[in-house]
Design a protein around this motif. Structure first.
Motif, PDB file in Angstrom:
ATOM      1  N   GLN A  70      43.724  36.876  45.627  1.00 24.95           N
ATOM      2  CA  GLN A  70      42.583  36.021  45.940  1.00 24.95           C
ATOM      3  C   GLN A  70      41.238  36.758  45.879  1.00 24.95           C
ATOM      4  N   GLN A  74      38.308  35.437  43.355  1.00 25.60           N
ATOM      5  CA  GLN A  74      36.988  35.041  43.843  1.00 25.60           C
ATOM      6  C   GLN A  74      35.880  35.879  43.230  1.00 25.60           C
ATOM      7  N   ALA A  75      36.132  37.174  43.029  1.00 22.39           N
ATOM      8  CA  ALA A  75      35.110  38.036  42.437  1.00 22.39           C
ATOM      9  C   ALA A  75      34.862  37.670  40.985  1.00 22.39           C
ATOM     10  N   THR A  77      35.247  34.645  39.646  1.00 20.80           N
ATOM     11  CA  THR A  77      34.663  33.303  39.498  1.00 20.80           C
ATOM     12  C   THR A  77      33.245  33.222  40.043  1.00 20.80           C
ATOM     13  N   SER A  78      32.806  34.215  40.811  1.00 23.56           N
ATOM     14  CA  SER A  78      31.442  34.141  41.346  1.00 23.56           C
ATOM     15  C   SER A  78      30.475  34.982  40.568  1.00 23.56           C
TER      16      SER A  78
END
Length: 78
Positions: A70, A74-75, A77-78
């Motif tokens: 995760q 998250q890294a 996609t941001s």
């Protein structure tokens, strides 16, 4: 940035093989070597690929590691 090393002596450029060392790495390597040439460990579970049991168990294993991925997801996609 380029970095130049050397010159090295004949002894300094040879590979350390079969020489005893006091380091913990050598002890760990020898332990792994003995495990590789020893009897295989007992299997707690064994599944035949292509069966529903193997599918379900593999799905459980993959799902149990989702929380580890995760932060990377998250890294990215941001």
């Amino acid at each position: 940035m380029p970095k130049t090393f050397g010159p090295f002596s004949e002894a300094g450029s040879t590979v350390r093989a079969n020489k005893l060392s006091d380091s913990g790495d050598f002890a760990a390597t020898m332990g792994l070597f003995s495990q590789m040439h020893g009897p295989p460990p007992d299997l707690a579970e064994l599944y035949l690929l292509g069966t529903p049991e193997s599918f379900n168990r593999l799905e459980q294993i993959i799902a149990s590691t989702d929380h580890l991925a995760q932060p990377f997801i998250q890294a990215m996609t941001s």
